[in-house]
Scaffold this active site. Sequence first.
Site, PDB file in Angstrom:
ATOM      1  N   GLY A 165      26.324 -23.774  31.934  1.00 27.63           N
ATOM      2  CA  GLY A 165      27.274 -23.266  30.947  1.00 27.63           C
ATOM      3  C   GLY A 165      28.196 -24.359  30.436  1.00 27.63           C
ATOM      4  O   GLY A 165      29.324 -24.095  30.043  1.00 27.63           O
ATOM      5  N   CYS A 179      23.628 -26.352  21.865  1.00 26.65           N
ATOM      6  CA  CYS A 179      24.529 -25.292  22.302  1.00 26.65           C
ATOM      7  C   CYS A 179      24.838 -24.324  21.159  1.00 26.65           C
ATOM      8  O   CYS A 179      24.650 -24.651  19.995  1.00 26.65           O
ATOM      9  CB  CYS A 179      25.795 -25.912  22.856  1.00 26.65           C
ATOM     10  SG  CYS A 179      26.275 -27.353  21.932  1.00 26.65           S
TER      11      CYS A 179
END
Lengths: 307, 269
Positions: free
Chosen positions: A75, A133
């Site tokens: 993440g 991303c």
Amino acid sequence: MAFLPDLSVDIGGLKIKNPVITASGTFGYGNELTPFYDPSLLGAIIVKGLSLKPIPGNPPPRIAETPCGLLNAIGLANIGIKAFIEERLPSLVKIKAPIITNIYGHNIKEYAEIAKRIEKVDRIAAIEINISCPNVEEGGMAFGTDPDTAAKVTNQVVKNTTKPVIVKLTPNVTDITIIAKAVESAGAQAISVTNTIMGMAVDVTTRRPKLTNIIGGLSGPAIKPIALYLVHKVVANVRIPVIGLGGIMDYHDALEFLLVGARAIQVGTANLINPKAAMEIVNGLTDFCMREKIGNINEIIGSLKTK
Amino acid sequence: MNKMLEEVVSIEFNRQIGKDTCLLGFRSASLASLAKPGQFLMIHSGRETKDPLLRRPFSIHRIQDRNKLMMLYRIVGKGTSLLSALKENDPISVIGPLGNGFALPRPNEPSLVMAGGMGIAPLFFLTQVLKRVQKHKIKMFLGFPTSQEAVLIDQLKDLNIDLSLTTEDGSLGIKGLVTDLLDQYLGQELTNKPVIYACGPTPMLKKIAQKAIKSRLRCYVSLEGYMACGLGLCQGCAVKAANNKGKPYYYVCQDGPVFSAEMIDWEVM
Ligand SMILES: Cc1cc2nc3c(=O)[nH]c(=O)nc-3n(C[C@H](O)[C@H](O)[C@H](O)COP(=O)(O)OP(=O)(O)OC[C@H]3O[C@@H](n4cnc5c(N)ncnc54)[C@H](O)[C@@H]3O)c2cc1C
Ligand SMILES: Cc1cc2nc3c(=O)[nH]c(=O)nc-3n(C[C@H](O)[C@H](O)[C@H](O)COP(=O)(O)O)c2cc1C
Ligand code: FES
């Protein structure tokens, strides 16, 4: 007295003494492996992806192992560009290898802002843009999956820095060459291929995904053939240097990428398993060139025989 | 930065000592001289292999004669079953010692050591050291699923500590869980408050930690996290931190594996 081969390469204006670079997210903030060897021996080091603000990252489990592969959903957890520059960078003084920061933003403005901050820091030699991303303003689709968005991000970073800009592509697209050409036109000085490949794994007893995030990025030897293929395709379609990565564990793997046309290579997952992997690849390439009487590594790069 | 090293060592013995439970020993004077209780090792086959790809973390279980290290492990999957098949003189690659290790008790502070199953692995080493540096009381609550998994009972008895044993089916010791013993123990009037050291399955640690926090007892737990590197490179081994504004997660390999109970957000565990 044996001669020492010249392993130096030029990646978009950044001259490095050998083509071995550490991959973002697998080398911490740069000095974690100094108990094992001096990272100065490497061509360059790329540190963990940095964002404008610190990112906590995903709830655990963040990693799962698959056959010959590693699935991760970290993440993009990181301490943020400010803390990196103020707290971590000073502790890297003894490392003589160029330091490249991998950056990512939630929107195009953030990319530009990080580039501006890095511009003021002499110790940072180049910027690698992570466009794998999600673009929060555009519904979360990755910046790197749309050629226009990828070009805009590249352009904004290039406009705000004099340092070489490397764009790291995502493999999770229909045709990677379209994105590669788009970022080349937008001013990228080099391209890294490839980031992780989306994947998942399921625990059949609990009927749950092995990652809390459900999906993750696959890396390691499992993706090497795919990564080689993507490098091969991109090299044929752009003029700027390509940095190859994906599953490189030893100097043999590195040679495969160089033969296919990568100007340099990155070592990722291998660092996690063998802390000396990157250094051993430098040594392996040196020994190989000596054995094969290759005076300059550039003689190998792109020398794949197809006929 | 901790001193750590990578070594390829040859296995001196690797034998089954209980159901799915093995004890492995190897020699390394340098690792033995650096190791502290609570620290761990990252292990990979000493022969080149890409499957399993990652190293596996194991606690340092015991140190003997200043140069012999032992690991105690349970066979749970691919990595541990391959490990259990290795024989005397086979090579393994070891990185360590990693992590912080247990903080030792204050002078005259009694310790309560609580181990569930393989949780005994690091706690045996701790108990050895406590016994050496600390002349006073060590109480241990040790639990296993059944008598088949119960290991090291004789060695622990040799250490001369106050040992209470539980099994879930009652086939050995008291029927129940180690946490039941804690309830009884905390029900008594404690004149000299102990420091708790715990390692075992997460539900057990959660219960112990929450009770210790409530009873205002110092409590250290050793956590397991999924680890890719053990070296602070990947940020894979996250655990949620309790009301820690600066840091939402701790990293087990860097900040742990031993944590003071109140550092962890047990609600999400
Ligand atoms: C700091 C630390 C110290 C440890 N010390 C010991 C020890 O002394 N003795 C011992 O037997 N085990 C110990 N473990 C757990 C051990 O690392 C795992 O059991 C092992 O990695 C499993 O590998 P495998 O390939 O056999 O299992 P896998 O095939 O990877 O998985 C099999 C099963 O084990 C579970 N598992 C896998 N890895 C972990 C993990 N890291 N934590 C919790 N569950 C896991 C999976 O959920 C799965 O259900 C420790 C873990 C950590 C993080
Ligand atoms: C744990 C982990 C974290 C990663 N973090 C980043 C990151 O922050 N930024 C980025 O561009 N790539 C990141 N990557 C991708 C790697 O840099 C690399 O592109 C990928 O893993 C493929 O190479 P490998 O097979 O050699 O690991 C990460 C990979 C892993 C395994
Ligand atoms: S396991 Fe990689 S950072 Fe902890």
